[in-house]
Enzyme design. Structure first.
Site, PDB file in Angstrom:
ATOM      1  CB  ALA A  92      58.564  42.109  11.856  1.00 51.68           C
ATOM      2  CG  ASP A  93      54.895  46.941  10.805  1.00 51.91           C
ATOM      3  OD1 ASP A  93      53.732  47.301  11.013  1.00 51.91           O
ATOM      4  OD2 ASP A  93      55.704  47.128  11.703  1.00 51.91           O
ATOM      5  CB  SER A  94      59.084  49.289   8.212  1.00 48.18           C
ATOM      6  OG  SER A  94      57.757  50.159   8.150  1.00 48.18           O
TER       7      SER A  94
END
Lengths: 138, 322
Positions: A92-94
């Protein structure tokens, strides 16, 4: 972009996870009797009354959070996502984290402060925060 | 052997280091630091790095802490991305050789209070620190490292095709500013709207990363990023004319305290044909009244220790304005 950080998801860079943010109340379990790792540090269980404000999340809450996370990250249903799973380690990224939080807000009918939203890094933290917010709303 | 190396003073440990990379055709090609008005952007396409022995060699240049982090990452693809990201940072900084040959594995990093990685430099061992600022970003299919001299930098990448699960305007109402919501709402075509959203997200992320703060320290609803056109109406919504050379991307504080915001320069580009990339750099130009000069970006694709490619004009296409 993930673009992390040791994996503070928000900065998307990869290095050792030594986050310096404060530990949220959600990380301290008042009812479980096992060690409860948060950000790599363990907090022994405490049955003192002052920790009863934040309870360990119900298993069904954790399960629901796992489902939402899997859906956002397009992970297969049988992939191993548990309470301890770190969002960044799942890829997951931001933007994913924010989308996950939005999904949780809709699912549970809560509203998460932005400051809290980006400091959630694991499934358990998300689930605990949901319980805390639901209690406040109740 | 690379002629540049032959002519340099080569310490023994560096030679041994090079010999270990049997899979590689050459060493890290040294480069000059970017000028003060330039940004270097190095990028790796993970799918093009296939050799198991090369990946094994890459692991050897990581610190124990980095190796431990990667062991916590789930799945081979994500592990590879994490590995390549650290290798890209280490090898990129090592190229700039401001203090002679630098072994990428000898570089040390630390985090600022919000978690932004920085170079940690021991002046006693290595002389004065290089004036390098860097920032990294990655997606599943691309990893990039931006480098500047004397200017804090933040970069962010997103795949152009990235789908947003939530309704875009709802998302923007929740996390962006009123001006940005208005701008997004005014775009009739869903695909254009989605692309505009992605571009805006990367710019906002690049800004908070350049500040070294991250999302939670600086919520996205506290600042607006938009195009400012010097020769036309600022409220122009003619997004089809995105190549206007007059368009400048600017950041404004929602509460009106914008005195420091003119010092941030943004560049939005299309990278490798597949990604939007945003770069935010603190410029040292004067505030107010300055002429808008787009910052030069030099993009290079690399497979560290194997090859570097430079295709000006096609690797990285600057998108003027939002």
């Amino acid at each position: 972009m993930a673009s992390v950080t040791g994996t503070s998801v928000r900065l998307s860079s990869v290095s050792c996870n030594l986050k310096q943010t404060q530990v949220t109340g959600a990380g301290i379990s008042g009812s479980a009797s096992a060690f409860f790792p948060v950000n790599g540090r363990s907090f022994p269980s405490l049955k003192s009354r002052r920790f009863q404000i934040s309870c360990a999340a119900k298993p069904e809450t954790v399960k629901k959070v796992c489902e939402i996370v899997k859906k956002q990250l397009a992970l297969p249903d049988d992939s191993a996502v548990t309470g301890e799973s770190k969002f960044a380690a799942l890829g997951a990224d931001s933007l994913d984290t924010v989308e996950i939080v939005m999904g949780l807000e809709e699912e549970f009918g809560i509203s998460v402060e932005e400051e809290s939203a980006q400091s959630i890094t694991t499934v358990q933290e998300a689930a605990d925060m949901i319980e805390k917010l639901k209690q406040k709303a109740a | 052997m690379n002629p540049l190396l032959r002519s340099a003073m080569i310490p023994m440990n560096t030679l041994c280091f090079q010999r270990n990379f049997a899979a590689c055709s050459r060493a890290l090609v040294p480069v000059q630091l970017p000028s003060r008005s330039e940004t270097h952007l190095w990028y790796v396409v993970p799918d093009e790095v296939k050799s198991a022995s090369l990946l094994g060699q890459y692991s050897k240049i990581l610190s124990p802490c980095e190796k431990e982090y990667i062991s916590c990452v789930r799945g081979e693809r994500l592990k590879k991305t994490a590995l390549l990201a650290r290798v890209l940072v280490r090898t990129t900084i090592a190229r700039y050789q401001t203090n002679g040959q630098v072994d990428p594995s000898s570089l040390k990093f630390r985090k600022n209070i919000h978690g932004k990685p920085e170079l940690e430099w021991d002046e006693n061992d290595h002389g004065s620190p290089p004036p390098i600022h860097f920032n990294i970003s990655h997606t599943a299919s691309l990893i990039a490292c931006g480098v500047t001299v004397n200017s804090p930098i933040g970069i962010d990448l997103e795949e152009k095709d990235r789908k947003i699960k939530n309704n875009i305007v709802s998302f923007a109402r929740r996390y962006f500013t009123a001006h940005e919501v208005e701008m997004l709402s005014s775009i009739p075509d869903p695909e254009t709207q989605r692309q505009h959203f992605i571009k805006l997200w990367t710019l906002k992320e690049a800004y908070v990363k350049a500040l070294g703060k991250g999302f939670s320290a600086l919520p996205f609803s506290t600042f607006t990023i938009r195009s400012r056109n010097s020769s036309r109406n600022c409220q122009s919504r003619d997004l089809s004319d995105s190549s206007s050379s007059d368009a400048e991307i600017v950041v404004e504080s929602v509460d009106g305290s914008s005195s420091l915001m003119n010092s941030w320069q943004f560049t939005l580009l299309e990278l490798a044909g597949t990604h939007f990339a945003a770069i935010c750099v603190e410029s040292d130009g004067s505030i107010g009244g300055r002429v808008f000069t787009p910052r030069k970006v030099t993009a290079r694709k690399t497979i560290p220790f194997v090859e570097d490619e430079f295709h000006p004009g096609t690797d990285a296409v600057v998108l003027g304005g939002l």
